[in-house]
Design an enzyme around this catalytic site. Structure first.
Site, PDB file in Angstrom:
ATOM      1  N   ASP A 252       2.621   1.811  -3.690  1.00 53.78           N
ATOM      2  CA  ASP A 252       1.537   0.913  -4.097  1.00 53.78           C
ATOM      3  C   ASP A 252       0.217   1.218  -3.405  1.00 53.78           C
ATOM      4  O   ASP A 252      -0.651   0.359  -3.288  1.00 53.78           O
ATOM      5  CB  ASP A 252       1.933  -0.552  -3.895  1.00 53.78           C
ATOM      6  CG  ASP A 252       1.971  -0.982  -2.447  1.00 53.78           C
ATOM      7  OD1 ASP A 252       2.230  -0.123  -1.574  1.00 53.78           O
ATOM      8  OD2 ASP A 252       1.762  -2.172  -2.169  1.00 53.78           O
TER       9      ASP A 252
ATOM     10  N   ASP B  97       1.655   4.674   2.352  1.00 52.84           N
ATOM     11  CA  ASP B  97       2.314   5.190   1.151  1.00 52.84           C
ATOM     12  C   ASP B  97       2.060   6.684   0.981  1.00 52.84           C
ATOM     13  O   ASP B  97       2.944   7.426   0.525  1.00 52.84           O
ATOM     14  CB  ASP B  97       1.823   4.445  -0.087  1.00 52.84           C
ATOM     15  CG  ASP B  97       2.332   3.021  -0.155  1.00 52.84           C
ATOM     16  OD1 ASP B  97       3.501   2.837  -0.519  1.00 52.84           O
ATOM     17  OD2 ASP B  97       1.562   2.099   0.163  1.00 52.84           O
TER      18      ASP B  97
ATOM     19  N   ASP C  87      -1.096  -2.804  -2.986  1.00 51.52           N
ATOM     20  CA  ASP C  87      -1.968  -2.716  -1.811  1.00 51.52           C
ATOM     21  C   ASP C  87      -3.014  -1.607  -2.011  1.00 51.52           C
ATOM     22  O   ASP C  87      -3.142  -0.694  -1.198  1.00 51.52           O
ATOM     23  CB  ASP C  87      -1.114  -2.432  -0.577  1.00 51.52           C
ATOM     24  CG  ASP C  87      -1.912  -2.521   0.714  1.00 51.52           C
ATOM     25  OD1 ASP C  87      -3.030  -3.070   0.684  1.00 51.52           O
ATOM     26  OD2 ASP C  87      -1.424  -2.037   1.751  1.00 51.52           O
TER      27      ASP C  87
ATOM     28  N   TRP D 222      -7.580  -4.545   2.706  1.00 48.40           N
ATOM     29  CA  TRP D 222      -6.448  -3.621   2.741  1.00 48.40           C
ATOM     30  C   TRP D 222      -6.477  -2.692   1.537  1.00 48.40           C
ATOM     31  O   TRP D 222      -6.228  -1.498   1.649  1.00 48.40           O
ATOM     32  CB  TRP D 222      -5.132  -4.392   2.752  1.00 48.40           C
ATOM     33  CG  TRP D 222      -4.895  -5.243   3.951  1.00 48.40           C
ATOM     34  CD1 TRP D 222      -5.774  -5.512   4.973  1.00 48.40           C
ATOM     35  CD2 TRP D 222      -3.702  -5.960   4.265  1.00 48.40           C
ATOM     36  NE1 TRP D 222      -5.203  -6.347   5.887  1.00 48.40           N
ATOM     37  CE2 TRP D 222      -3.940  -6.649   5.488  1.00 48.40           C
ATOM     38  CE3 TRP D 222      -2.471  -6.106   3.646  1.00 48.40           C
ATOM     39  CZ2 TRP D 222      -2.966  -7.445   6.086  1.00 48.40           C
ATOM     40  CZ3 TRP D 222      -1.492  -6.900   4.228  1.00 48.40           C
ATOM     41  CH2 TRP D 222      -1.748  -7.563   5.442  1.00 48.40           C
TER      42      TRP D 222
ATOM     43  N   THR E 190       8.208   1.768  -2.063  1.00 46.01           N
ATOM     44  CA  THR E 190       7.495   1.401  -0.837  1.00 46.01           C
ATOM     45  C   THR E 190       6.400   0.375  -1.107  1.00 46.01           C
ATOM     46  O   THR E 190       5.512   0.186  -0.275  1.00 46.01           O
ATOM     47  CB  THR E 190       6.898   2.658  -0.161  1.00 46.01           C
ATOM     48  OG1 THR E 190       6.015   3.323  -1.078  1.00 46.01           O
ATOM     49  CG2 THR E 190       7.998   3.607   0.268  1.00 46.01           C
TER      50      THR E 190
ATOM     51  N   ASN F 150       5.301  -6.999   0.586  1.00 48.92           N
ATOM     52  CA  ASN F 150       5.822  -6.388  -0.640  1.00 48.92           C
ATOM     53  C   ASN F 150       6.654  -7.364  -1.457  1.00 48.92           C
ATOM     54  O   ASN F 150       6.749  -7.226  -2.680  1.00 48.92           O
ATOM     55  CB  ASN F 150       6.650  -5.139  -0.315  1.00 48.92           C
ATOM     56  CG  ASN F 150       5.788  -3.945   0.037  1.00 48.92           C
ATOM     57  OD1 ASN F 150       4.592  -3.916  -0.261  1.00 48.92           O
ATOM     58  ND2 ASN F 150       6.388  -2.952   0.671  1.00 48.92           N
TER      59      ASN F 150
ATOM     60  N   TRP G 223       5.817   1.587   8.267  1.00 46.47           N
ATOM     61  CA  TRP G 223       6.668   0.849   7.331  1.00 46.47           C
ATOM     62  C   TRP G 223       7.297   1.782   6.295  1.00 46.47           C
ATOM     63  O   TRP G 223       8.521   1.925   6.229  1.00 46.47           O
ATOM     64  CB  TRP G 223       5.844  -0.221   6.618  1.00 46.47           C
ATOM     65  CG  TRP G 223       5.226  -1.260   7.483  1.00 46.47           C
ATOM     66  CD1 TRP G 223       5.870  -2.246   8.167  1.00 46.47           C
ATOM     67  CD2 TRP G 223       3.829  -1.439   7.761  1.00 46.47           C
ATOM     68  NE1 TRP G 223       4.968  -3.036   8.845  1.00 46.47           N
ATOM     69  CE2 TRP G 223       3.705  -2.563   8.612  1.00 46.47           C
ATOM     70  CE3 TRP G 223       2.673  -0.774   7.346  1.00 46.47           C
ATOM     71  CZ2 TRP G 223       2.480  -3.031   9.077  1.00 46.47           C
ATOM     72  CZ3 TRP G 223       1.437  -1.225   7.808  1.00 46.47           C
ATOM     73  CH2 TRP G 223       1.355  -2.336   8.665  1.00 46.47           C
ATOM     74  N   ASP G 224       6.471   2.377   5.466  1.00 41.93           N
ATOM     75  CA  ASP G 224       6.964   3.185   4.349  1.00 41.93           C
ATOM     76  C   ASP G 224       7.518   4.520   4.822  1.00 41.93           C
ATOM     77  O   ASP G 224       8.475   5.048   4.244  1.00 41.93           O
ATOM     78  CB  ASP G 224       5.846   3.415   3.333  1.00 41.93           C
ATOM     79  CG  ASP G 224       5.298   2.112   2.771  1.00 41.93           C
ATOM     80  OD1 ASP G 224       5.981   1.082   2.885  1.00 41.93           O
ATOM     81  OD2 ASP G 224       4.173   2.121   2.227  1.00 41.93           O
TER      82      ASP G 224
END
Length: 304
Positions: free
Chosen positions: A11, A16, A40, A79, A127, A175, A241-242
């Site tokens: 996203d 990402d 995002d 963001w 993700t 998410n 995170w991703d």
């Protein structure tokens, strides 16, 4: 030997692109395509940055599709702006025309078509929010058996969420919060789910020290791009995170995994919250990671 089939649905957040770069560095997987979901990000910039990244990685044959779904709770504008910043990074400016194309069909239609046509089961690597996946399953309800697993960066089971909103209690991860009904819809399927929640991603912050180690390799295109991307977010208290989610594909030996019975709260002040609930949906949860080995793995994979 045939490679495992993977479709990535991201996203457009800064991490990402790092996750995409990590996925493309694994030769044991065959990416069938990349879907960009307008979560995002600002979608045009996110699609452009994704195409430029595929060119940089020598993977221009991988198709890119733009999803047209919409969530209920938009990500903060600041963001989403980051996608525009990434699209303008020096490391992503091509010397000529882009070789990576953009499909005319929507991301959800592309995902449905690819699953229908798959000769063997496919890993869905997501993700971002699950909205595009839910829309694809609505378009092709008979393809669930084509999904070997859904590996998703989402949720916060036994730690605080990262949503700050006047009409939310702070228990959800973004998410999920972008479209709680979509996540709840996937929880009602029989698709095997592997969850990478904030519980484990909180263990791997983006640190200044790590960025310096990447920056020392600035003559490597991947390391240079990774350093530039991470520099955009390091001051914001961000985590991998991703990237951590994708690392589980390439190096599952670095992780501990447990099975949990879970549920998704679809509405109210806790909408988007993921909870451990006896009798709930069984999912595999990434529970721990060898942190030092994870950082070393990133440096190794991006050393090109």
């Amino acid at each position: 030997m045939s490679r495992d089939l993977v479709i990535l649905d991201h996203d457009g957040g800064v991490d990402d692109y790092l996750a995409t770069m990590l996925l493309l560095s694994y030769r044991q997987f065959e990416p069938l395509g990349i879907v960009v979901t307008p979560g995002d990000c600002y979608i045009n910039a996110a699609v452009s940055a994704t195409r430029k990244l595929l060119d940089l990685m020598g993977q221009s044959h991988v198709p890119v599709a733009r999803s047209t779904v919409r969530g209920l709770n938009p990500f903060p504008c600041a963001w989403r702006q980051a996608a525009i910043n990434v699209d303008h990074l020096p490391a992503l400016q091509p010397p000529g025309e882009l070789a990576t194309g953009l499909l005319a069909e929507t991301g959800q239609a592309f995902l449905a078509r690819q699953l229908r046509a798959a000769s063997r089961p496919v890993t869905l690597l997501v993700t971002g929010p699950l909205t595009t996946v839910a829309a694809a399953l609505d378009l092709a309800p008979g393809v669930e058996h084509k999904i070997s697993r859904l590996l998703w960066m989402g949720g916060a089971l036994e730690v605080a969420g990262n949503v700050v909103d006047c009409e939310h209690d702070g228990s959800a991860e973004w998410n999920v919060y972008w479209d709680p009904p979509a996540a709840a819809r996937i929880w009602r399927t029989d698709v095997p789910i592997v969850l990478c929640p904030l519980d484990v991603t909180n263990q791997v912050p983006v640190t200044t020290g790590f960025i310096r180690r990447l920056g020392a390799r600035r003559y490597y295109p991947r390391s240079d791009l990774a350093a530039q991307c991470n520099a955009l977010i390091a001051h914001q208290g961000c985590y991998f995170w991703d990237v951590l989610t994708v690392a589980y594909l390439g190096r599952p030996d670095l992780f501990t995994v447990r099975e949990c019975e879970t549920a998704v709260v679809a509405e109210g002040l806790s909408q988007g919250r993921t909870v451990v609930r006896p009798g709930g949906r069984r999912v595999q949860v990434l529970d721990g990671v060898d942190v030092d080995a994870f950082y070393a793995h990133l440096l190794e994979q991006w050393a090109a």
